[in-house]
Design a protein around this motif. Structure first.
Motif, PDB file in Angstrom:
ATOM      1  N   ALA A 140       0.862  -1.179   0.000  1.00 50.30           N
ATOM      2  CA  ALA A 140       0.000   0.000   0.000  1.00 50.30           C
ATOM      3  C   ALA A 140       0.890   1.218   0.000  1.00 50.30           C
ATOM      4  O   ALA A 140       1.819   1.302   0.803  1.00 50.30           O
ATOM      5  CB  ALA A 140      -0.896   0.032   1.223  1.00 50.30           C
ATOM      6  N   ASP A 141       0.630   2.137  -0.911  1.00 47.26           N
ATOM      7  CA  ASP A 141       1.261   3.445  -0.802  1.00 47.26           C
ATOM      8  C   ASP A 141       0.318   4.334  -0.011  1.00 47.26           C
ATOM      9  O   ASP A 141       0.503   4.549   1.163  1.00 47.26           O
ATOM     10  CB  ASP A 141       1.554   4.019  -2.190  1.00 47.26           C
ATOM     11  CG  ASP A 141       2.651   3.248  -2.916  1.00 47.26           C
ATOM     12  OD1 ASP A 141       3.246   2.347  -2.305  1.00 47.26           O
ATOM     13  OD2 ASP A 141       2.913   3.538  -4.082  1.00 47.26           O
ATOM     14  N   CYS A 142      -0.747   4.808  -0.677  1.00 48.42           N
ATOM     15  CA  CYS A 142      -1.689   5.656   0.054  1.00 48.42           C
ATOM     16  C   CYS A 142      -2.672   4.835   0.866  1.00 48.42           C
ATOM     17  O   CYS A 142      -3.262   5.311   1.816  1.00 48.42           O
ATOM     18  CB  CYS A 142      -2.438   6.576  -0.903  1.00 48.42           C
ATOM     19  SG  CYS A 142      -3.752   5.755  -1.818  1.00 48.42           S
ATOM     20  N   GLY A 143      -2.917   3.592   0.460  1.00 43.52           N
ATOM     21  CA  GLY A 143      -3.775   2.708   1.233  1.00 43.52           C
ATOM     22  C   GLY A 143      -5.263   2.827   0.969  1.00 43.52           C
ATOM     23  O   GLY A 143      -6.066   2.136   1.605  1.00 43.52           O
ATOM     24  N   PHE A 144      -5.668   3.669   0.026  1.00 42.84           N
ATOM     25  CA  PHE A 144      -7.116   3.864  -0.133  1.00 42.84           C
ATOM     26  C   PHE A 144      -7.788   2.653  -0.779  1.00 42.84           C
ATOM     27  O   PHE A 144      -8.928   2.338  -0.495  1.00 42.84           O
ATOM     28  CB  PHE A 144      -7.408   5.138  -0.938  1.00 42.84           C
ATOM     29  CG  PHE A 144      -8.755   5.711  -0.612  1.00 42.84           C
ATOM     30  CD1 PHE A 144      -8.943   6.450   0.548  1.00 42.84           C
ATOM     31  CD2 PHE A 144      -9.850   5.492  -1.437  1.00 42.84           C
ATOM     32  CE1 PHE A 144     -10.191   6.959   0.890  1.00 42.84           C
ATOM     33  CE2 PHE A 144     -11.105   6.000  -1.110  1.00 42.84           C
ATOM     34  CZ  PHE A 144     -11.274   6.732   0.052  1.00 42.84           C
ATOM     35  N   CYS A 145      -7.052   1.969  -1.633  1.00 46.36           N
ATOM     36  CA  CYS A 145      -7.631   0.801  -2.293  1.00 46.36           C
ATOM     37  C   CYS A 145      -7.484  -0.456  -1.440  1.00 46.36           C
ATOM     38  O   CYS A 145      -8.061  -1.491  -1.753  1.00 46.36           O
ATOM     39  CB  CYS A 145      -6.915   0.549  -3.622  1.00 46.36           C
ATOM     40  SG  CYS A 145      -5.190   0.025  -3.388  1.00 46.36           S
ATOM     41  N   THR A 146      -6.662  -0.370  -0.399  1.00 49.30           N
ATOM     42  CA  THR A 146      -6.199  -1.560   0.308  1.00 49.30           C
ATOM     43  C   THR A 146      -7.312  -2.420   0.916  1.00 49.30           C
ATOM     44  O   THR A 146      -7.366  -3.627   0.649  1.00 49.30           O
ATOM     45  CB  THR A 146      -5.161  -1.147   1.373  1.00 49.30           C
ATOM     46  OG1 THR A 146      -4.249  -0.232   0.770  1.00 49.30           O
ATOM     47  CG2 THR A 146      -4.410  -2.340   1.907  1.00 49.30           C
ATOM     48  N   ILE A 176      -8.823  -1.156  -8.705  1.00 48.50           N
ATOM     49  CA  ILE A 176      -7.853  -0.171  -9.166  1.00 48.50           C
ATOM     50  C   ILE A 176      -6.985   0.258  -7.999  1.00 48.50           C
ATOM     51  O   ILE A 176      -7.496   0.548  -6.920  1.00 48.50           O
ATOM     52  CB  ILE A 176      -8.571   1.042  -9.786  1.00 48.50           C
ATOM     53  CG1 ILE A 176      -9.126   0.653 -11.160  1.00 48.50           C
ATOM     54  CG2 ILE A 176      -7.616   2.228  -9.910  1.00 48.50           C
ATOM     55  CD1 ILE A 176     -10.026   1.681 -11.761  1.00 48.50           C
ATOM     56  N   CYS A 177      -5.684   0.255  -8.219  1.00 46.09           N
ATOM     57  CA  CYS A 177      -4.762   0.867  -7.264  1.00 46.09           C
ATOM     58  C   CYS A 177      -4.081   1.988  -8.014  1.00 46.09           C
ATOM     59  O   CYS A 177      -3.249   1.756  -8.884  1.00 46.09           O
ATOM     60  CB  CYS A 177      -3.735  -0.136  -6.751  1.00 46.09           C
ATOM     61  SG  CYS A 177      -2.496   0.650  -5.703  1.00 46.09           S
ATOM     62  N   ARG A 178      -4.460   3.213  -7.704  1.00 51.16           N
ATOM     63  CA  ARG A 178      -3.915   4.335  -8.453  1.00 51.16           C
ATOM     64  C   ARG A 178      -2.429   4.523  -8.166  1.00 51.16           C
ATOM     65  O   ARG A 178      -1.700   5.057  -8.980  1.00 51.16           O
ATOM     66  CB  ARG A 178      -4.705   5.604  -8.120  1.00 51.16           C
ATOM     67  CG  ARG A 178      -4.412   6.773  -9.013  1.00 51.16           C
ATOM     68  CD  ARG A 178      -4.476   6.392 -10.472  1.00 51.16           C
ATOM     69  NE  ARG A 178      -4.516   7.513 -11.378  1.00 51.16           N
ATOM     70  CZ  ARG A 178      -4.067   7.467 -12.633  1.00 51.16           C
ATOM     71  NH1 ARG A 178      -3.539   6.347 -13.099  1.00 51.16           N
ATOM     72  NH2 ARG A 178      -4.167   8.502 -13.415  1.00 51.16           N
ATOM     73  N   CYS A 179      -1.998   4.088  -6.990  1.00 50.37           N
ATOM     74  CA  CYS A 179      -0.565   4.160  -6.692  1.00 50.37           C
ATOM     75  C   CYS A 179       0.180   3.034  -7.392  1.00 50.37           C
ATOM     76  O   CYS A 179       1.401   2.977  -7.331  1.00 50.37           O
ATOM     77  CB  CYS A 179      -0.317   4.072  -5.199  1.00 50.37           C
ATOM     78  SG  CYS A 179      -1.179   5.313  -4.240  1.00 50.37           S
ATOM     79  N   ALA A 180      -0.557   2.118  -8.011  1.00 49.98           N
ATOM     80  CA  ALA A 180       0.030   1.010  -8.761  1.00 49.98           C
ATOM     81  C   ALA A 180       0.968   0.168  -7.911  1.00 49.98           C
ATOM     82  O   ALA A 180       2.081  -0.132  -8.308  1.00 49.98           O
ATOM     83  CB  ALA A 180       0.724   1.505 -10.030  1.00 49.98           C
TER      84      ALA A 180
HETATM   85  S1  FES Z   1      -2.238   2.207  -2.474  1.00 46.94           S
HETATM   86 FE1  FES Z   1      -2.982   4.092  -3.244  1.00 46.94          FE
HETATM   87  S2  FES Z   1      -4.589   3.448  -4.500  1.00 46.94           S
HETATM   88 FE2  FES Z   1      -3.682   1.592  -3.922  1.00 46.94          FE
END
Ligand code: FES
Ligand code: FES
Lengths: 202, 845
Positions: A140-146, A176-180
């Motif tokens: 997870a980068d930002c974690g929103f999709c996690t 979708i994981c925008r942080c990829a």
């Molecule tokens: S960790 Fe940022 S959208 Fe998946």
């Protein structure tokens, strides 16, 4: 022009209970069906929602989404909503073991089913191996999709403890994981399987 | 449980997936006269003292810095639990939900607006329009882009708010509009600037003023240069714009207690966001507690959605109830800044040996609904110009920014990178071919290297006047040669097909390269440095500003680092904590904790932008930690009666180097000082940052084109970065994966215009129409980190996260050309354009 969930509901209700008449030619059946009255949107009901093994009471309308029940009415805020258009997977929950986008699942469809959300996975004191490995691998980068993909991956591992990379990919293709963080996500799911199978340890 | 007890279990550990780290030798021939030793004084051009090498902390014997480590647990673990506190997760009792009504036209005025029906609807608490918006922060009847705000409705539930929003009756007078660049540039474009013309022009006393352009810079004599050239070529390129699409819906939550506001926002700062909110509401900043610990991506773009914040706070105030807004993707897209459409023309003259001797660069940009000259002004606009023309004797670059009825141009997963470098990287490739050189050799001929100097006029253009008061400035740590050569090795450039489209068969493979350099490229100064005083003596604004950090040792021996900045997936505190641990002599990071994202809990700081956090907040953190280190040593020296020079610091213990029994601990020293010892440090970022501290990057890609269908696949990417010392390669790798995937997508997706109303309406359904790469689309990729050791900064680190990001779309275009002989000059890359080019028998759009 504008798309809204209420139109979606009207369409469903007005087109003769697709759910009952669908077969392979559900669309045809829908057009052929006589118009049925649209349920008045303000009708309210209360039902029991079984979430992560606990029962919760919540009031909902015909158009209330499952996400709203879980995250707003019941305050189980772990499930994120991003697109609200059934296209990103952030809001995923399991219904009887199968992943659903809770932003486009009506609350009434979940009554009587076992709902599983990220809160069911683990907590600070008791991390699920997937959460621990995901942390170690930077899944997870930002974690929103996690929380969304974690829940879907849990559904996958419940059925198949030893998925291949391709199986993980197709299970998570609706997320979708925008942080990829995708490659770390794949390694996390594969290695969680290894830990759950007893072949790896944390 | 284990079926196979004999087999040893695999141990799960964090490890790099696909990164090659290439250490540069400690001693290399910097312009400052060769190798450097810890604490050396670094001087520039005019021999004035600029800074200490490594700022006194050399990249030697490192225990924490440079090691791959998972991020700070208190920051990262909540993300896996569903407990990271994004504003969208805030649910409060009695909370109202807001929904917006937005302008469906590219340009219109509100003719009439009737909210009476909506106000009477069930559950509706408030409707805000231009009629009752706060005077300190008005809404107008003039709507300048599709998606512009008309009204906000707050009701008990989102559904009720949406019902009421639908019941608001608005009549619009539509006005002639110019949404696209073509429209904005056209001679019969509607007047959007009250008779001043849509082209934004500087004031005549600006040195970059030009009556026919927004911003002009030049060097040498272009006419003379072209007269000397053996080969002259002209090129035109078009970039169709791009959007970022953060994952978290932009929005906020406001809650009042008396005259005190608690505000959960989304963006890249705490204090600057709080200041603009306070200004818009006409209240004191201290009345607001601004919280933003987590964002689900921001890409710089989400900052612009703060437009809604004062209205949300206003509705909360008037209704006496908390209010929440979560923008739907279409409304969000209209407000967050995008990569603008642009049209670029080059004329390039070179000698037979390949050297460019004259170049003109002309770029036209659709600026959206604003008159700012962001893309055109300042150093950033000359960024790629500088990369390729710092050795070119004659060049001219002119920028044209047009006001338009489009979404605002601005920060969008970097600033001025992919959109500007698309044309540069295509051009360099085409020019290499024109002079008969390999694209890598052609680039090597032109890019600056350590030791390359820039003369004073260049330097003033770059806005770094302090360090070049009397002289020239040199590139020092600049791994331009290494990113190209190591990248070429990693992708296997020697196996590249030498003739475009020359491979046999239906499926043709090809390789391409692109380059870019860090756009702002300057690091700031920390307190205690000469130029810190000079810079802070002037007003600092524009979201840049002053950064403060506080580092504290508690009676438990733990170190608390307080950094206000929100985390958008940046995990910057992870890197900063590693620096703190290293400076304080720890061998692990375990003793460092972070407090962040809350104006009540962390001291004032600026906005993190442009991948510069490590040298901005980092300046504050390192300065505070350095002070704390000195402070601890002094206290220990007093307590132990040992000379400071004879003390060592290891894992929270300070002891005498001669007599290890003479020892004390951080915890004891803190206890003796009423339980804690703390120090504060500051950093500043203003245009005049340190000179030429930018990193450089390259992207190599291999693609395969299906010459029957025009479909193509991104097979492999090698992404090379001039990283300085990468503080945490694990986090850096994760970040660079995302950077490559998102930039790759920017090559193939433009601004998502509505097919029914092209150029006037963007798509309204979010992810469906803007196909974001999924887990099925990720290419195989290798990261190459060149640890180039920036001599001017702590441990040789530098900012690099947006260094290579601009190189990707151009690299892909170049690879497609190499694969099939079709040159795509008009972005985005599509199979239709490839197939059309193939039909024409190769080159062309
Ligand atoms: S960790 Fe940022 S959208 Fe998946
Ligand atoms: S929020 Fe439900 S699928 Fe995107």
């Amino acid at each position: 022009m504008r798309y809204s969930r209420r139109d979606f509901l009207k369409a469903t209700a007005g087109s003769g209970l697709i759910a009952l008449t669908t077969g392979s030619d559900g669309v045809v059946a829908a057009f052929a069906a006589p118009p049925v009255p649209i349920p008045t949107p303000m009708t309210k009901e209360t039902a029991t929602f079984n979430i992560n093994g606990r029962n919760y009471q919540a009031e909902y309308e015909a158009r209330t989404t499952l996400w709203e029940v879980i995250a707003v009415k019941l305050g189980l805020t772990g499930t994120n909503r991003s697109c609200n258009r059934a296209s990103c997977g952030a809001c995923s929950v399991l219904l009887d073991g199968t992943p659903f986008y809770s932003c486009h699942t009506l609350a009434m469809e979940a009554v009587g089913k076992k709902i599983f959300t990220v809160e069911g996975l683990g907590d600070e004191k008791n991390l699920h191996p997937m959460q621990k490995i995901g942390y170690l691998y930077m899944a997870a980068d930002c974690g929103f999709c996690t929380p969304g993909w974690e829940v879907t991956a849990k559904g996958l591992l419940d059925k198949n403890l030893n998925p291949s990379v391709d199986e993980v990919k197709s299970a998570l293709a609706g997320h979708i994981c925008r942080c990829a963080a995708y490659s770390a996500i794949i390694r996390t799911v594969i290695d969680t399987g290894k830990v759950l199978r007893g072949e790896a340890e944390l | 449980m284990s079926q196979n007890p004999q087999k040893p279990k695999i141990k799960i550990e964090p490890k790099l997936e696909s990164t090659v780290v290439i250490r540069q030798p400690m001693v290399r021939n910097f312009s400052t006269g060769g190798g450097h030793l810890p604490g050396d004084v670094l001087t520039e051009g005019d021999q004035k003292v600029v800074t200490k090498k490594w700022q006194g902390y050399p990249p030697e014997n490192l225990k924490v810095v440079g090691k791959p480590m998972p991020p700070m647990p208190e920051v990262a673990i909540p993300r896996f639990l569903g407990k990271a506190e994004y504003a969208t997760r805030v649910v409060l009792p009695n909370m109202l939900h807001a929904k917006a009504v937005t302008n469906p036209h590219p340009r219109a005025t509100i003719k009439s607006l009737d909210t009476s029906k909506a106000e009477k609807m069930p559950g509706v608490a408030y409707v805000l329009t231009y009629k009752n918006a706060p005077s300190t922060y008005p809404l107008t009847r003039e709507l300048n882009f599709q998606g512009d705000l008309v009204a906000l409705v707050a009701a008990d539930t989102e559904d009720l708010a949406e019902d009421a929003a639908d019941a608001i009756e608005v009549e619009y007078d539509t006005l002639p509009a110019a949404s696209t660049l073509k429209d904005a540039m056209s001679s019969d474009a509607p007047d959007l600037r009250q008779g001043k013309g849509n082209l934004v022009i500087l004031s005549p006393n600006n040195p970059h003023y030009d009556p026919k352009a927004t911003w002009v810079a030049k060097h040498g004599d272009v006419e003379k240069g072209f007269a000397e050239a053996d080969i002259i070529k002209e090129f035109t390129y078009y970039f169709a714009g791009a959007v970022s699409v953060p994952m978290q819906p932009c929005g906020s939550v406001a809650k009042w207690d008396g005259d005190k506001l608690t505000f959960w926002g989304m963006g890249q700062s705490i204090y600057p966001s709080r200041a603009s909110l306070a200004k818009a509401l006409g209240i004191e900043e201290s009345k607001i507690r601004f919280i933003d610990k987590y964002n689900g991506c921001t890409f710089g773009a989400a900052n612009a959605a703060a437009r809604f914040d004062p209205y949300i706070a206003t509705i909360a105030k008037v209704t006496g109830r908390p209010v929440k807004l979560m923008l739907p993707k279409d409304q969000e897209l209209a407000h967050i800044t995008i990569k603008p459409e642009n049209l670029t023309k080059f004329k390039v003259g070179a000698k037979k040996d390949g050297r460019i001797v004259a170049l003109t660069h002309e770029i036209h940009i659709s600026n959206g609904d604003q008159e700012a000259v962001g893309h055109a002004s300042g150093e950033i606009s000359k960024n790629q110009t500088e990369l390729y023309t710092s050795k070119v004797p004659n060049w001219k670059s002119s920028w044209h920014s047009y006001k338009s009825n489009a979404i605002k141009a601005g920060i969008c997963r970097s600033y001025t990178q992919q959109e500007v470098k698309w044309s540069w990287e295509n051009m360099i490739d085409e020019m290499a071919e024109a002079v008969g050189m390999d694209p890598i050799q052609f680039r090597l001929l032109h890019v600056p290297r350590p030791g390359t100097t820039l003369t004073k006029d260049w330097h003033e253009d770059l806005g770094k006047k302090y360090e070049a008061e009397n002289g020239v400035v040199h590139y020092d740590s600049f791994a331009s040669v290494e990113v190209l050569e190591e990248g070429a090795k990693a992708i296997g450039w020697d196996k590249r097909n030498p003739v475009p489209g020359g491979n046999p068969g239906r499926f043709k493979r090809g390789m391409g390269v692109g380059m870019s350099q860090h756009h702002p490229g300057h690091m700031g100064y920390h307190d205690g440095e000469v130029y810190f005083e000079k810079v802070t003596a002037q007003p600092i604004g524009g979201g840049q500003g002053l950064f403060t950090a506080e580092i504290e040792i508690g009676a438990d021996g733990y170190v608390t680092m307080r950094n206000a900045l929100p985390d958008s997936g940046t995990n910057h505190d992870t890197a900063l904590a590693a620096l703190v641990a290293e400076m304080l002599g720890f061998t692990t990071r375990d003793r460092i904790r972070v407090v962040w994202g809350d104006s009540d809990l962390a001291p004032s700081s600026g906005t993190w932008i442009a991948g510069k956090t490590i040298t901005l907040q980092g300046a504050a953190v390192c300065s505070a930690t350095n002070k704390l280190r000195q402070d601890l040593l002094r206290r220990a020296a007093d307590a132990l009666k040992v000379d400071v020079a004879k003390l060592q610091m290891r894992d929270g213990v300070i002891s005498s180097t001669e007599d290890p029994k003479k020892r004390t601990t951080f915890a004891e020293l803190a206890k003796a000082n009423k339980g804690s010892i703390r120090q504060t440090g500051m950093g500043v970022n203003k245009d005049q940052g340190r000179a030429l501290t930018k990193g450089v990057g390259a992207c190599f890609v291999e693609v395969e084109v299906d010459t029957w269908t025009g479909n193509w696949r991104f097979l492999r990417g090698v992404y090379c970065h001039d990283t300085g010392l990468a503080v945490n390669p694990l986090v850096a790798e994760a970040d660079m994966h995302g950077s490559l995937v998102e930039s790759f997508q920017m090559a193939t997706d433009s601004i998502p215009w509505d097919r029914e109303f092209p150029g006037t309406r963007h798509y309204s359904v979010g992810y469906l129409s803007y196909r974001i790469p999924t887990i099925m689309d990720v290419p195989e990729q290798t990261q190459v980190f060149i640890d180039s050791l920036e001599p001017r900064w702590f441990f040789g680190t530098k900012s690099f996260s947006e260094t290579s990001i601009g190189s990707v779309p151009g690299a892909i275009s170049n690879a497609i050309y190499n694969a099939c002989g079709v040159r795509i000059r008009e972005h985005p890359i599509t199979r239709e354009k490839i197939i059309a080019g193939l039909r024409r028998g190769g080159t062309g759009r």
